[in-house]
Scaffold this motif. Sequence first.
Motif, mmCIF file in Angstrom:
data_model
loop_
_atom_site.group_PDB
_atom_site.id
_atom_site.type_symbol
_atom_site.label_atom_id
_atom_site.label_comp_id
_atom_site.label_asym_id
_atom_site.label_seq_id
_atom_site.Cartn_x
_atom_site.Cartn_y
_atom_site.Cartn_z
ATOM 1 N N HIS A 21 0.836 -1.202 0.000
ATOM 2 C CA HIS A 21 0.000 0.000 0.000
ATOM 3 C C HIS A 21 0.872 1.253 0.000
ATOM 4 N N LEU A 22 0.429 2.267 -0.730
ATOM 5 C CA LEU A 22 1.174 3.520 -0.809
ATOM 6 C C LEU A 22 1.401 4.174 0.551
ATOM 7 N N THR A 23 0.455 4.026 1.448
ATOM 8 C CA THR A 23 0.611 4.582 2.790
ATOM 9 C C THR A 23 1.837 3.992 3.473
ATOM 10 N N VAL A 24 2.064 2.712 3.265
ATOM 11 C CA VAL A 24 3.240 2.051 3.837
ATOM 12 C C VAL A 24 4.506 2.646 3.228
ATOM 13 N N ALA A 25 4.489 2.877 1.923
ATOM 14 C CA ALA A 25 5.660 3.449 1.240
ATOM 15 C C ALA A 25 5.995 4.831 1.783
ATOM 16 N N ILE A 26 4.986 5.629 2.036
ATOM 17 C CA ILE A 26 5.205 6.974 2.572
ATOM 18 C C ILE A 26 5.850 6.887 3.954
ATOM 19 N N THR A 27 5.330 6.012 4.789
ATOM 20 C CA THR A 27 5.887 5.856 6.134
ATOM 21 C C THR A 27 7.306 5.316 6.073
ATOM 22 N N LEU A 28 7.568 4.369 5.178
ATOM 23 C CA LEU A 28 8.922 3.826 5.032
ATOM 24 C C LEU A 28 9.903 4.902 4.575
ATOM 25 N N ALA A 29 9.455 5.802 3.701
ATOM 26 C CA ALA A 29 10.324 6.905 3.267
ATOM 27 C C ALA A 29 10.623 7.838 4.444
ATOM 28 N N CYS A 30 9.628 8.071 5.286
ATOM 29 C CA CYS A 30 9.852 8.884 6.495
ATOM 30 C C CYS A 30 10.827 8.189 7.437
ATOM 31 N N LEU A 31 10.677 6.875 7.564
ATOM 32 C CA LEU A 31 11.600 6.092 8.389
ATOM 33 C C LEU A 31 13.020 6.203 7.823
ATOM 34 N N ALA A 32 13.135 6.102 6.509
ATOM 35 C CA ALA A 32 14.446 6.220 5.869
ATOM 36 C C ALA A 32 15.055 7.595 6.126
ATOM 37 N N ASP A 33 14.240 8.635 6.027
ATOM 38 C CA ASP A 33 14.724 9.992 6.325
ATOM 39 C C ASP A 33 15.257 10.070 7.756
#
Length: 130
Positions: free
Chosen positions: A22-34
């Motif tokens: 899900h795209l929501t997961v991708a957004i959160t993972l990008a925040c985690l990566a940041d």
Amino acid sequence: KEGASLFTQVAEMQKIRYGDQHLTVAITLACLADAHEKLGNTRSAIKSYEEALRIRTSALGKSHLDVGRLTHKLARLASDQGEYRLAETYANRASETYRANKLPLNHLFLIEMARDKADIQAGLVFSNNT
């Protein structure tokens, strides 16, 4: 560190609720990566960005600008780690995405990409001569 821990927990809950792709997961993972990147934990940042990239590519297509930005971030991180061949691969993919979006030549993303590609090329030359 607490922020990274919270992003990890949120991503896991989102995967349960929405599914792994899900795209929501991708957004959160990008925040985690940041968050990992800001903490200096480059390996974890790369892992999270790569997972976010897989999801976004699947959901949005390889030509979406968000996919290009994540790929560009991965190029920078790989270069920072001295992994210039991998950085070059990511940079070329990001450049293709930017071209597909027909960004104007003076667009910030293209200016950054030109600088980053020059750094990667210098790294490749230097690493081959040592």
